[in-house]
Structures are given as C-alpha cells and as structure tokens.
Design an enzyme around this catalytic site. Structure first.
Site, PDB file in Angstrom:
ATOM      1  N   LYS A 132       0.860  -1.187   0.000  1.00  0.00           N
ATOM      2  CA  LYS A 132       0.000   0.000   0.000  1.00  0.00           C
ATOM      3  C   LYS A 132       0.889   1.228   0.000  1.00  0.00           C
ATOM      4  O   LYS A 132       2.036   1.160   0.435  1.00  0.00           O
ATOM      5  CB  LYS A 132      -0.870   0.013   1.268  1.00  0.00           C
ATOM      6  CG  LYS A 132      -2.082   0.907   1.186  1.00  0.00           C
ATOM      7  CD  LYS A 132      -3.247   0.185   0.561  1.00  0.00           C
ATOM      8  CE  LYS A 132      -4.445   1.089   0.382  1.00  0.00           C
ATOM      9  NZ  LYS A 132      -5.627   0.331  -0.008  1.00  0.00           N
ATOM     10  N   ASP A 172      -7.098   4.554  -4.238  1.00  0.00           N
ATOM     11  CA  ASP A 172      -7.708   4.420  -2.908  1.00  0.00           C
ATOM     12  C   ASP A 172      -8.297   5.800  -2.634  1.00  0.00           C
ATOM     13  O   ASP A 172      -8.570   6.561  -3.587  1.00  0.00           O
ATOM     14  CB  ASP A 172      -6.665   3.990  -1.852  1.00  0.00           C
ATOM     15  CG  ASP A 172      -7.295   3.511  -0.542  1.00  0.00           C
ATOM     16  OD1 ASP A 172      -7.782   2.378  -0.495  1.00  0.00           O
ATOM     17  OD2 ASP A 172      -7.330   4.287   0.429  1.00  0.00           O
TER      18      ASP A 172
HETATM   19  P1  NDP Z   1     -12.902   8.171  -2.341  1.00  0.00           P
HETATM   20  O1  NDP Z   1     -11.809   9.149  -2.216  1.00  0.00           O
HETATM   21  O2  NDP Z   1     -13.515   7.947  -3.694  1.00  0.00           O
HETATM   22  O3  NDP Z   1     -14.092   8.517  -1.345  1.00  0.00           O
HETATM   23  C1  NDP Z   1     -13.878   8.597   0.021  1.00  0.00           C
HETATM   24  C2  NDP Z   1     -15.182   8.979   0.703  1.00  0.00           C
HETATM   25  O4  NDP Z   1     -15.026   8.828   2.101  1.00  0.00           O
HETATM   26  C3  NDP Z   1     -15.562  10.431   0.472  1.00  0.00           C
HETATM   27  O5  NDP Z   1     -16.960  10.552   0.497  1.00  0.00           O
HETATM   28  C4  NDP Z   1     -14.922  11.113   1.667  1.00  0.00           C
HETATM   29  O6  NDP Z   1     -15.518  12.342   2.023  1.00  0.00           O
HETATM   30  C5  NDP Z   1     -15.147  10.097   2.750  1.00  0.00           C
HETATM   31  N1  NDP Z   1     -14.128  10.208   3.800  1.00  0.00           N
HETATM   32  C6  NDP Z   1     -12.796  10.143   3.641  1.00  0.00           C
HETATM   33  N2  NDP Z   1     -12.167  10.283   4.821  1.00  0.00           N
HETATM   34  C7  NDP Z   1     -13.152  10.438   5.729  1.00  0.00           C
HETATM   35  C8  NDP Z   1     -13.156  10.616   7.122  1.00  0.00           C
HETATM   36  N3  NDP Z   1     -12.024  10.670   7.823  1.00  0.00           N
HETATM   37  N4  NDP Z   1     -14.362  10.724   7.748  1.00  0.00           N
HETATM   38  C9  NDP Z   1     -15.525  10.662   7.035  1.00  0.00           C
HETATM   39  N5  NDP Z   1     -15.561  10.510   5.716  1.00  0.00           N
HETATM   40  C10 NDP Z   1     -14.411  10.392   5.077  1.00  0.00           C
HETATM   41  O7  NDP Z   1     -12.311   6.785  -1.763  1.00  0.00           O
HETATM   42  P2  NDP Z   1     -12.835   5.303  -1.973  1.00  0.00           P
HETATM   43  O8  NDP Z   1     -14.309   5.291  -2.124  1.00  0.00           O
HETATM   44  O9  NDP Z   1     -11.991   4.673  -3.026  1.00  0.00           O
HETATM   45  O10 NDP Z   1     -12.407   4.617  -0.594  1.00  0.00           O
HETATM   46  C11 NDP Z   1     -13.287   4.540   0.529  1.00  0.00           C
HETATM   47  C12 NDP Z   1     -12.824   3.430   1.460  1.00  0.00           C
HETATM   48  O11 NDP Z   1     -12.830   2.182   0.764  1.00  0.00           O
HETATM   49  C13 NDP Z   1     -11.385   3.569   2.016  1.00  0.00           C
HETATM   50  O12 NDP Z   1     -11.349   3.018   3.302  1.00  0.00           O
HETATM   51  C14 NDP Z   1     -10.572   2.695   1.064  1.00  0.00           C
HETATM   52  O13 NDP Z   1      -9.376   2.260   1.667  1.00  0.00           O
HETATM   53  C15 NDP Z   1     -11.553   1.559   0.855  1.00  0.00           C
HETATM   54  N6  NDP Z   1     -11.360   0.728  -0.335  1.00  0.00           N
HETATM   55  C16 NDP Z   1     -11.290   1.271  -1.581  1.00  0.00           C
HETATM   56  C17 NDP Z   1     -11.146   0.472  -2.680  1.00  0.00           C
HETATM   57  C18 NDP Z   1     -11.147   1.009  -4.061  1.00  0.00           C
HETATM   58  O14 NDP Z   1     -11.107   0.212  -4.991  1.00  0.00           O
HETATM   59  N7  NDP Z   1     -11.214   2.310  -4.276  1.00  0.00           N
HETATM   60  C19 NDP Z   1     -10.996  -0.993  -2.545  1.00  0.00           C
HETATM   61  C20 NDP Z   1     -11.171  -1.475  -1.189  1.00  0.00           C
HETATM   62  C21 NDP Z   1     -11.325  -0.626  -0.147  1.00  0.00           C
HETATM   63  P3  NDP Z   1     -14.830  13.753   1.575  1.00  0.00           P
HETATM   64  O15 NDP Z   1     -15.142  13.875   0.111  1.00  0.00           O
HETATM   65  O16 NDP Z   1     -15.505  14.745   2.443  1.00  0.00           O
HETATM   66  O17 NDP Z   1     -13.367  13.611   1.863  1.00  0.00           O
HETATM   67  O1  2IT Z   2      -7.953  -1.339  -0.397  1.00  0.00           O
HETATM   68  C1  2IT Z   2      -7.937  -1.845  -1.536  1.00  0.00           C
HETATM   69  O2  2IT Z   2      -8.122  -3.050  -1.710  1.00  0.00           O
HETATM   70  C2  2IT Z   2      -7.737  -0.950  -2.679  1.00  0.00           C
HETATM   71  N1  2IT Z   2      -7.637   0.261  -2.495  1.00  0.00           N
HETATM   72  C3  2IT Z   2      -7.626  -1.512  -4.065  1.00  0.00           C
HETATM   73  C4  2IT Z   2      -6.251  -2.048  -4.325  1.00  0.00           C
HETATM   74  C5  2IT Z   2      -5.970  -2.447  -5.746  1.00  0.00           C
HETATM   75  O3  2IT Z   2      -4.801  -2.785  -5.996  1.00  0.00           O
HETATM   76  O4  2IT Z   2      -6.867  -2.424  -6.575  1.00  0.00           O
END
Ligand code: NDP
Ligand code: 2IT
Length: 450
Positions: A132, A172
């Site tokens: 990561k 992420d």
């Molecule tokens: P994005 O940047 O697309 O969206 C993040 C969202 O979470 C936004 O709505 C943001 O709000 C909110 N957010 C971020 N930090 C905080 C906080 N401290 N408190 C409250 N809200 C918060 O990210 P993703 O959707 O890609 O990721 C979301 C989660 O999913 C993370 O934990 C990530 O590690 C996990 N994840 C992502 C994957 C992926 O493929 N993208 C795969 C597996 C897990 P704001 O706009 O106000 O910052």
């Molecule tokens: O937390 C996760 O699994 C991710 N942000 C996606 C990682 C990836 O390599 O697609």
C-alpha cells in the site's frame, strides 16, 4: 539490553513487540490486534505454523519506502509532501495495493493498510502479494493542473520501486482514474515502457471493465451471499452507506439494482437522510456532484429537499449498514446505535471502519459482520484481472469480468464459512483471517526464511 524478538506466540507478546518496534502507529497496532486475535488460537492447534519465526516475519514489512515529493502550486509556491510505499508481503505474488492521497496519511496508516491487504489479496485466490502507499497531500480544492503536477512528481520517485512484475499500485481514497492516468503517463515517460504497472486505468489505455464499479458491486455480492446463507435477501432491505466516493457510489448502485432501498449517504462534513430512497437518477446526481463538480453531499439535501446533519449516518433505522468511507468510523457508540436501530448486517466497504470493540458489540448482538478484507476484496480482485488482461494484451467484456467478480466474492464467502463456522453461527472475521493466513503462511514456509 535484551534481544528484540517475539517472546512467545501469545497475542500480548505480539502486541508488545509491534508496539515497541512501531511506537505511535496505532492503526497498525489495531490491524495486527484484529488479525492476530483469531490467528493465535488457530496456530495453537496447528504445529506447522509454530516454529518458523513465521509470525515475526508476518508482522514486519519486507520494505518501507519514504520519500520527498516536491511540487509547485498554481501560485508559484514551492511545496513539499511526503510519499510512502510499504511492500508488506510478496509470498503470493508481486506487491499489490492502492495509493491514498489524504492529509491523514502517515507510515502507521500505510502499514495497517498494507498488512490488511496481504490477507485480503490472499482471499481473492489470485497471485497477489500485499502493499500500500500514498501521500499526505490533500487533493481537496486543488486545480486539475496541480493534481497532475503532484501525481507526476510522486511517480518521479515511486517509479524506482514499482513495475508490472514487482509492485502494482492502484487507487484508494483521493486517487481515482484521473490520478492513475497522470501517474501511468509519467511512468511510461520515465521508463519508455507501456506495461500494466498500475491498475484502475482508463478503458482507452488498458483499464479493465468493471474496475470502477468492482469494490462497491463486490460488497453487495458479498452481502447478498451472507443474507442468502440465512435464507434472507437484500431485496427490500433498508440500507445506510457512509461516504459518497468510489466505493459508496457503486455500493449504492448495486444495492438499488438488487431491489434495496438506500436511505443515507455521507461525506466527511455530514450525512443526508432521504426517507424516499436514493433512486438511479438521484445517484447520477451524486456521481456528478462528487466526481465532476467535486462538491459536498450537503448539496443533495438542498436539491432533493431532504434531511442533512453534520454527523455520521449511523443513528438511523436500517437493516444493512455499509461503512464505505474511512477507518474507525464505527466505534462502540455507533455500534450500539446500529444495534438499537435493529441492524441485521454490517459489511465493510472501507478498510477497518469498525474498531475492535465495535466489532465485538456487533458480533455479540448477533449482527452478521463482514470484515473489509473479505467484503471489499472485489476492488483488488478486478485489479488482479486487469493485470492478467494487460499481460496477455486482452480486453474482456463487462459481463465476463462481472461474472468473474461474482464468482470470486462467492468463493471468499465460502472460505469464511469454512473457517468461521461455530455451531450455527458464522464468525466472518475469524473465517476471513484464518483463510487468508493459511495461504500466505504456507507460501512463506515453502519459500524459507526470506
Ligand atoms: P474516495 O476518495 O472515492 O471517497 C472517500 C469517501 O469517504 C468520500 O466521500 C470522503 O468524504 C469520505 N471520507 C474520507 N475520509 C473520511 C473521514 N475521515 N471521515 C468521514 N468521511 C471520510 O475513496 P474510496 O471510495 O476509493 O475509498 C473509501 C474506502 O474504501 C477507504 O477506506 C478505502 O481504503 C476503501 N477501499 C477502496 C477500494 C477502491 O477500490 N477504491 C478498494 C477497497 C477498499 P470527503 O469527500 O468529504 O473527503
Ligand atoms: O484497499 C484496496 O483493496 C484498494 N484500495 C484496491 C487495491 C488495488 O490494488 O486495486
């Protein structure tokens, strides 16, 4: 002074060692605690995993890289942020995991994410190690030109440590298709190679269909499998989702598609509650608001005349809760609120959104709880499929990838059932941790003390 080593295979000794070696990295301590609490009793019954220094190696990253990222803002100021890449475990394949751009990013956060990723990637069944990375850069309010210069400068250093066969990053929090595109372009320029060094690319230049949707869709496929296992279904269920970014948007899309009613979403400022439910048209508005306008979820409440509160979305009546924002958003307090509001299922779209105590409250109250390493593994799984397509210079159809994703999520569910069943209860946390551990541990033992 005494030698620094693991005294014995108890949870206390493991936590003592990692706290000594990594003071202040509280999220990393928490992730190790959550995994080892279920692994330690398993190891006690399985001699093979006891005498190899295995656990000491499993909790120490193979490599951590920290670097300076210099950039210039639109006003001509020279600025500096920090870049990180933690290559945690390569027993199963090249390091794989996303990059996060958020001001809260530090070494402890990246290590917790890379540690979790190792077990998650193992669960997908694909040949992927765990890693990561990210930066404490805050993308909020930055111009497109600033984002491009930053992503390029970040890759100027990162390119030394990654390639399609050593370490393959992705997105992420704060890193989506736009940032991935700029980083891919810079890597190509620096190396003069067009290879699948990063996943989540645009469809025009090697991205996989369904990657954008995969984490959110996969989450709902997993939830559906858990509910079906109890002779229930997601259809007609009231769903609450936190976040409104990539994972939250496509969790909402698939929930609607499967006949559920999504009543709440949020961002880091607050949550909307739409008692009529978010339909497809309203979701398109959220996607535009967040992905194009880069606005706040509050604007949804103004447009659709619904409730908005500057708090998290958990204190509402719901059947299914899907935390899809950030770590530790559900603590004891929110877990109790959810239980009082009769939630039946909590599945993590985010990484480690529930604290250790929150998980205990949910499990002890009979709520079916899915840890992120199982329920959000769809994202990295489709990244793995993107790597395969890139290596073979192929591009599979949407349906082909979606079907593979469904199969992978169902297989992960089966593994959780196999290793987590206790009487007529399924402990998904235990099942996911043990199933993820076995494959990594077997590969590590086979490869010797490296
Ligand atoms: P994005 O940047 O697309 O969206 C993040 C969202 O979470 C936004 O709505 C943001 O709000 C909110 N957010 C971020 N930090 C905080 C906080 N401290 N408190 C409250 N809200 C918060 O990210 P993703 O959707 O890609 O990721 C979301 C989660 O999913 C993370 O934990 C990530 O590690 C996990 N994840 C992502 C994957 C992926 O493929 N993208 C795969 C597996 C897990 P704001 O706009 O106000 O910052
Ligand atoms: O937390 C996760 O699994 C991710 N942000 C996606 C990682 C990836 O390599 O697609």
């Amino acid at each position: 002074m005494e030698d620094i080593r693991l005294k014995d295979l108890s949870l206390d000794s493991i936590l003592e060692l990692i706290k000594f070696r990594n003071p202040e990295q509280k999220e990393f301590h928490q992730a190790v605690h959550e995994v080892m609490e279920t692994i330690v009793p398993f190891i006690k019954d399985h001699k093979k995993y006891q005498n190899t220094g295995l656990i000491e190696r499993l909790i120490e990253p193979e490599r951590s890289v920290l670097f300076r990222v210099p950039w210039e803002d639109d006003n001509g100021n020279y600025r500096v942020n920090r870049g990180f890449r933690v290559q945690f475990n390569s027993a199963l394949g090249p390091y794989k995991g996303g990059l996060r751009f958020h001001p809260s990013v530090n070494l402890g956060i990246v290590k917790f994410l890379a540690f979790e990723q190792t077990f998650k990637n193992s669960l997908t069944g694909l040949p992927l190690g765990g890693g990561k990375g990210g930066s404490d850069f805050n993308p909020r309010g930055k111009s497109d030109a600033e984002i491009m210069r930053y992503s390029q400068s970040f890759m100027n250093e990162l390119h030394r440590y990654v390639s399609n066969v050593t370490d393959v990053p992705a997105g992420d929090i704060g890193v989506g298709e736009r940032e991935v595109g700029y980083m891919f372009g810079q890597y190509k320029r620096l190396t003069a190679e067009f290879t699948g060094v990063i996943t989540g690319k645009g469809l025009a230049y090697g991205g996989s269909k369904v990657r954008t949707q995969s984490t959110g869709y996969g989450l709902l496929y997993f939830v559906n499998a858990m509910l079906r296992n109890r002779d229930e279904s997601i259809e007609g269920k009231k769903v609450v989702i936190s976040g409104s970014g990539n994972v939250a948007q496509f969790a909402c899309e698939k929930a609607i598609d499967l006949g559920a009613k999504v009543v709440a979403m949020s961002d880091s400022n607050g949550a909307i509650y739409d008692k009529d439910g978010i339909d497809e048209e309203k979701l398109e508005y959220i996607k535009h608001l967040k992905n194009v306008k880069r606005g706040r979820i509050k604007e949804y409440a103004e447009k659709y005349n619904c409730e908005y509160k500057e708090i998290n979305p958990w204190n509402v009546d719901c059947d299914v809760a899907l935390p899809c924002a950030a770590e530790n958003e559900i603590t004891e307090k929110e877990a109790k609120q959810l239980v009082n509001n009769n939630v039946i299922c909590v599945a993590e779209g985010a990484n480690m959104p529930c604290t250790v105590k929150a998980i205990k409250i949910l499990q002890e109250s009979g709520v079916i709880y899915a840890p992120g390493k199982a329920s959000n593994a769809g994202g990295v799984a489709v990244s793995g499929l993107e790597m395969t397509q890139n290596a073979n210079r192929l591009s599979w159809s949407f349906n082909t990838v979606d079907e593979r994703l469904i199969n992978i999520m169902q297989r992960i569910h089966k593994k959780c059932v196999k290793y987590g069943t206790n009487g007529n209860q399924i402990n998904y946390l235990k099942g996911a941790n043990i199933a993820g551990f076995i494959k990594v541990a077997d590969a590590m033992i086979a490869q010797g003390n490296v």
